[in-house]
Scaffold this motif. Structure first.
Motif, PDB file in Angstrom:
ATOM      1  N   PRO A 128       0.783  -1.233   0.000  1.00  0.00           N
ATOM      2  CA  PRO A 128       0.000   0.000   0.000  1.00  0.00           C
ATOM      3  C   PRO A 128       0.816   1.285   0.000  1.00  0.00           C
ATOM      4  N   PHE A 129       2.135   1.187   0.031  1.00  0.00           N
ATOM      5  CA  PHE A 129       2.950   2.402  -0.002  1.00  0.00           C
ATOM      6  C   PHE A 129       4.213   2.147  -0.810  1.00  0.00           C
ATOM      7  N   PHE A 130       4.773   3.247  -1.328  1.00  0.00           N
ATOM      8  CA  PHE A 130       6.033   3.200  -2.059  1.00  0.00           C
ATOM      9  C   PHE A 130       7.024   4.161  -1.431  1.00  0.00           C
TER      10      PHE A 130
ATOM     11  N   ARG B 170       5.086  -1.605  10.312  1.00  0.00           N
ATOM     12  CA  ARG B 170       4.473  -2.010  11.575  1.00  0.00           C
ATOM     13  C   ARG B 170       3.204  -1.221  11.915  1.00  0.00           C
ATOM     14  N   ALA B 171       3.154   0.046  11.536  1.00  0.00           N
ATOM     15  CA  ALA B 171       2.068   0.896  12.037  1.00  0.00           C
ATOM     16  C   ALA B 171       0.996   1.246  11.008  1.00  0.00           C
ATOM     17  N   TYR B 172       1.251   1.017   9.730  1.00  0.00           N
ATOM     18  CA  TYR B 172       0.271   1.381   8.703  1.00  0.00           C
ATOM     19  C   TYR B 172      -1.017   0.576   8.842  1.00  0.00           C
ATOM     20  N   GLU B 173      -2.136   1.269   8.689  1.00  0.00           N
ATOM     21  CA  GLU B 173      -3.459   0.650   8.590  1.00  0.00           C
ATOM     22  C   GLU B 173      -4.221   1.363   7.483  1.00  0.00           C
ATOM     23  N   PRO B 174      -4.899   0.645   6.594  1.00  0.00           N
ATOM     24  CA  PRO B 174      -5.569   1.302   5.466  1.00  0.00           C
ATOM     25  C   PRO B 174      -6.669   2.273   5.875  1.00  0.00           C
ATOM     26  N   ASP B 175      -7.276   2.046   7.059  1.00  0.00           N
ATOM     27  CA  ASP B 175      -8.379   2.908   7.483  1.00  0.00           C
ATOM     28  C   ASP B 175      -7.931   4.024   8.423  1.00  0.00           C
TER      29      ASP B 175
ATOM     30  N   THR C  72      -6.674   7.644   9.761  1.00  0.00           N
ATOM     31  CA  THR C  72      -7.047   9.001   9.375  1.00  0.00           C
ATOM     32  C   THR C  72      -5.859   9.702   8.727  1.00  0.00           C
ATOM     33  N   PHE C  73      -6.133  10.811   8.058  1.00  0.00           N
ATOM     34  CA  PHE C  73      -5.042  11.616   7.529  1.00  0.00           C
ATOM     35  C   PHE C  73      -4.127  12.093   8.659  1.00  0.00           C
ATOM     36  N   GLU C  74      -4.729  12.456   9.790  1.00  0.00           N
ATOM     37  CA  GLU C  74      -3.933  12.945  10.913  1.00  0.00           C
ATOM     38  C   GLU C  74      -2.951  11.881  11.397  1.00  0.00           C
ATOM     39  N   ALA C  75      -3.435  10.630  11.504  1.00  0.00           N
ATOM     40  CA  ALA C  75      -2.564   9.536  11.925  1.00  0.00           C
ATOM     41  C   ALA C  75      -1.507   9.236  10.867  1.00  0.00           C
ATOM     42  N   ALA C  76      -1.891   9.355   9.595  1.00  0.00           N
ATOM     43  CA  ALA C  76      -0.940   9.096   8.509  1.00  0.00           C
ATOM     44  C   ALA C  76       0.184  10.124   8.509  1.00  0.00           C
ATOM     45  N   VAL C  77      -0.139  11.384   8.778  1.00  0.00           N
ATOM     46  CA  VAL C  77       0.899  12.419   8.850  1.00  0.00           C
ATOM     47  C   VAL C  77       1.853  12.115   9.997  1.00  0.00           C
ATOM     48  N   LYS C  78       1.315  11.707  11.132  1.00  0.00           N
ATOM     49  CA  LYS C  78       2.162  11.328  12.271  1.00  0.00           C
ATOM     50  C   LYS C  78       3.087  10.172  11.894  1.00  0.00           C
ATOM     51  N   LEU C  79       2.534   9.176  11.205  1.00  0.00           N
ATOM     52  CA  LEU C  79       3.337   8.030  10.768  1.00  0.00           C
ATOM     53  C   LEU C  79       4.446   8.466   9.823  1.00  0.00           C
ATOM     54  N   MET C  80       4.104   9.321   8.873  1.00  0.00           N
ATOM     55  CA  MET C  80       5.104   9.817   7.926  1.00  0.00           C
ATOM     56  C   MET C  80       6.214  10.577   8.642  1.00  0.00           C
ATOM     57  N   MET C  81       5.851  11.403   9.593  1.00  0.00           N
ATOM     58  CA  MET C  81       6.862  12.202  10.287  1.00  0.00           C
ATOM     59  C   MET C  81       7.819  11.333  11.082  1.00  0.00           C
TER      60      MET C  81
END
Length: 244
Positions: A147-149, A163-168, A170-179
């Motif tokens: 699901p990611f590149f 370890r932390a990615y989940e498809p559902d 939120t954008f807020e959680a995804a930004v935290k994961l990216m950071m």
């Protein structure tokens, strides 16, 4: 070197890239590596680059020129009928730039001009799609299993994504994961650096509404960096010691 990530969520797509280029420890510069083309209500494309800077700048310039050039200079990324065709167009253009840059078009010489691309977006009437495009011009598409590149310096930021990615999420959680992913990479490799460019694309919005640059002194990034470091130390300390 560089680091870019494109992430596919149920809600849409998330993109983040650094801005550092490195041609030796005494030749470090900042260049944008995230580029967009947008026709509100019709189509949105986001492209991120890693590899030879001259190659990627030529690629982006060619794609941009074709959006403004006369009919005889098509195809244009703003006219392709699907995301698949957009990926084919970018792939062909990238391959041609590399071949034209190499002396004598020798395959061995082309390695110095290699680049890799992440392309994502949506065209009205179809779903958002995310592709990774290789120097040879071929590409693969993100799916449920992948699901990611990542492109560029990928190894340090990958563990947290896996370890932390989940498809559902939120954008807020995804930004935290990216950071967290970028902070881990920046701390481990000097060839990746601030500021970061971030873009959030919501499915069916067909527009760019959430895009920003994250500077080194950004309060949220600083908080994430400091807290993640402390959390890792706490987690390590809570593990049982090895018994001799």
């Amino acid at each position: 070197m560089t680091y870019c990530v494109g992430l596919r969520l149920d809600r849409g797509l998330v993109f983040m890239s650094d801005t550092r280029t490195n041609a030796g420890v005494d030749n470090i510069s900042k260049y944008r590596k995230m580029f967009t083309w947008n026709v509100p209500g019709e189509r949105t494309f986001v492209l991120m680059t890693a590899g030879n800077l001259a190659t990627t700048q030529t690629l982006v310039s060619l794609l941009e020129e074709r959006t403004k050039a006369p009919e005889d200079r098509n195809p244009s990324i703003l006219e392709v009928p699907s995301m698949f065709e957009a990926a084919r167009l970018v792939g062909r253009t990238l391959r041609d730039v590399i071949r034209e840059s190499a002396p004598g078009n020798e395959p061995s010489a082309q390695s110095a001009f290699r680049a890799t691309i992440i392309l994502g977006g949506q065209i009205k009437g179809s779903e958002p799609r995310l592709f990774m495009i290789y120097p040879e011009g071929n590409f693969v598409e993100a799916c449920d299993e992948t699901p990611f590149f990542q492109i560029g310096e990928t190894k340090y930021g990958r563990p947290i994504l896996v370890r932390a990615y989940e498809p559902d999420m939120t954008f807020e959680a995804a930004v935290k994961l990216m950071m967290v992913s970028f902070d881990s990479t920046i701390k481990a490799n000097l060839s990746v650096g601030m500021p970061l460019d971030m873009l959030l694309y919501e499915t069916d919005s067909l527009d760019i509404k959430a895009q920003r640059r994250i500077e080194e002194d950004d309060p949220y990034y600083t908080l994430i960096s400091e807290n993640w470091g402390e959390a890792l130390k706490f987690a390590f300390g809570s593990l049982p010691d090895y018994k001799l």
